[in-house]
Structure formats: structure tokens, C-alpha cells
Design a protein around this motif. Structure first.
Motif, PDB file in Angstrom:
ATOM      1  N   LEU A   7      16.069  -3.319  23.258  1.00 38.90           N
ATOM      2  CA  LEU A   7      15.200  -2.941  22.151  1.00 38.90           C
ATOM      3  C   LEU A   7      15.782  -3.443  20.842  1.00 38.90           C
ATOM      4  O   LEU A   7      16.990  -3.613  20.701  1.00 38.90           O
ATOM      5  N   GLU A   8      14.926  -3.643  19.885  1.00 45.86           N
ATOM      6  CA  GLU A   8      15.302  -4.198  18.594  1.00 45.86           C
ATOM      7  C   GLU A   8      15.143  -3.131  17.519  1.00 45.86           C
ATOM      8  O   GLU A   8      14.187  -2.348  17.542  1.00 45.86           O
ATOM      9  N   CYS A   9      16.051  -3.113  16.562  1.00 44.31           N
ATOM     10  CA  CYS A   9      15.951  -2.206  15.427  1.00 44.31           C
ATOM     11  C   CYS A   9      14.755  -2.625  14.579  1.00 44.31           C
ATOM     12  O   CYS A   9      14.594  -3.795  14.246  1.00 44.31           O
ATOM     13  N   PHE A  10      13.911  -1.683  14.226  1.00 49.28           N
ATOM     14  CA  PHE A  10      12.719  -1.960  13.439  1.00 49.28           C
ATOM     15  C   PHE A  10      13.074  -2.498  12.055  1.00 49.28           C
ATOM     16  O   PHE A  10      12.374  -3.336  11.516  1.00 49.28           O
ATOM     17  N   ALA A  11      14.169  -2.031  11.482  1.00 53.50           N
ATOM     18  CA  ALA A  11      14.531  -2.398  10.120  1.00 53.50           C
ATOM     19  C   ALA A  11      15.300  -3.710  10.018  1.00 53.50           C
ATOM     20  O   ALA A  11      14.923  -4.601   9.266  1.00 53.50           O
ATOM     21  N   LEU A  41      16.030   2.728   2.859  1.00 50.46           N
ATOM     22  CA  LEU A  41      15.033   2.457   3.890  1.00 50.46           C
ATOM     23  C   LEU A  41      13.981   3.563   3.968  1.00 50.46           C
ATOM     24  O   LEU A  41      12.844   3.324   4.367  1.00 50.46           O
ATOM     25  N   HIS A  42      14.329   4.764   3.556  1.00 50.48           N
ATOM     26  CA  HIS A  42      13.397   5.886   3.652  1.00 50.48           C
ATOM     27  C   HIS A  42      12.105   5.622   2.886  1.00 50.48           C
ATOM     28  O   HIS A  42      11.012   5.783   3.409  1.00 50.48           O
ATOM     29  N   LEU A  43      12.217   5.214   1.657  1.00 48.84           N
ATOM     30  CA  LEU A  43      11.032   4.960   0.843  1.00 48.84           C
ATOM     31  C   LEU A  43      10.183   3.823   1.407  1.00 48.84           C
ATOM     32  O   LEU A  43       8.954   3.883   1.374  1.00 48.84           O
ATOM     33  N   ALA A  44      10.824   2.821   1.967  1.00 47.78           N
ATOM     34  CA  ALA A  44      10.080   1.694   2.536  1.00 47.78           C
ATOM     35  C   ALA A  44       9.286   2.089   3.782  1.00 47.78           C
ATOM     36  O   ALA A  44       8.160   1.631   3.980  1.00 47.78           O
ATOM     37  N   LEU A  45       9.856   2.950   4.625  1.00 54.61           N
ATOM     38  CA  LEU A  45       9.192   3.325   5.873  1.00 54.61           C
ATOM     39  C   LEU A  45       8.261   4.529   5.741  1.00 54.61           C
ATOM     40  O   LEU A  45       7.296   4.651   6.495  1.00 54.61           O
ATOM     41  N   TRP A  46       8.555   5.434   4.808  1.00 53.13           N
ATOM     42  CA  TRP A  46       7.741   6.638   4.624  1.00 53.13           C
ATOM     43  C   TRP A  46       7.380   6.786   3.146  1.00 53.13           C
ATOM     44  O   TRP A  46       7.842   7.700   2.457  1.00 53.13           O
ATOM     45  N   LEU A  55      16.617  10.964   4.293  1.00 50.31           N
ATOM     46  CA  LEU A  55      17.109   9.735   4.895  1.00 50.31           C
ATOM     47  C   LEU A  55      16.248   9.474   6.123  1.00 50.31           C
ATOM     48  O   LEU A  55      15.570  10.381   6.617  1.00 50.31           O
ATOM     49  N   PRO A  56      16.268   8.268   6.666  1.00 50.59           N
ATOM     50  CA  PRO A  56      15.513   8.023   7.895  1.00 50.59           C
ATOM     51  C   PRO A  56      15.889   8.985   9.027  1.00 50.59           C
ATOM     52  O   PRO A  56      15.037   9.349   9.833  1.00 50.59           O
TER      53      PRO A  56
END
Length: 77
Positions: A7-11, A41-46, A55-56
Motif C-alpha cells: 500500500l502507498e501513503c496517500f500523502a 497535512l491536517h488542513l490539506a486533508l480535512w 493532527l491527522p
């Protein structure tokens, strides 16, 4: 039985090793142990999350091995 798929990290798009930590967040995204703690990364994903101090890792549904995460996503066996 065939081995669980890598599996690949989404980020960061890094392919996670067989024994690496796999974090499954809401939205069925897989993040690596490096990216799960990235505050930027939190703001970018949510973007709609009202908690700016999150935090994520605060959106993690489960964590586990490659096989467990692939099974939770319905990709394996």
C-alpha cells in the motif's frame, strides 16, 4: 494464499514496507507513520474540520499491518 498487496501513503506516495505502520483514516486513506503526525497535512486533508489544533492522527479509524489494512479496505485476501 497470495501475499497482501503493498500500500502507498496517500500523502507522500511512499510504498509502505511489510512491517511498517499503516494508519487508516476516515475517508479510507492510508497514511504512513511519518505523515500521520504532520500538522500541516491536517488542513490539506480535512479543510472542513473545525478543530485547527488537530493532527491527522486524530482522524485515525484504525492502524495495523499491511495485511490488516488491506483486509479492512477489502483488497485482501
Amino acid at each position: 494464499m497470495r501475499p497482501a498487496p503493498a500500500l502507498e501513503c496517500f500523502a507522500c506516495r511512499r510504498v509502505l514496507g511489510r512491517r511498517a505502520g499503516h494508519f487508516l483514516t476516515d475517508g479510507a486513506r492510508v497514511l504512513c507513520s511519518r505523515c500521520i503526525w504532520r500538522g500541516d497535512l491536517h488542513l490539506a486533508l480535512w479543510p472542513d474540520c473545525d478543530r485547527r489544533d488537530h493532527l491527522p492522527v486524530d482522524h485515525t479509524e484504525s492502524q495495523g499491518t499491511r495485511a490488516g489494512t488491506a483486509a479492512a479496505l477489502g483488497l485482501w485476501p
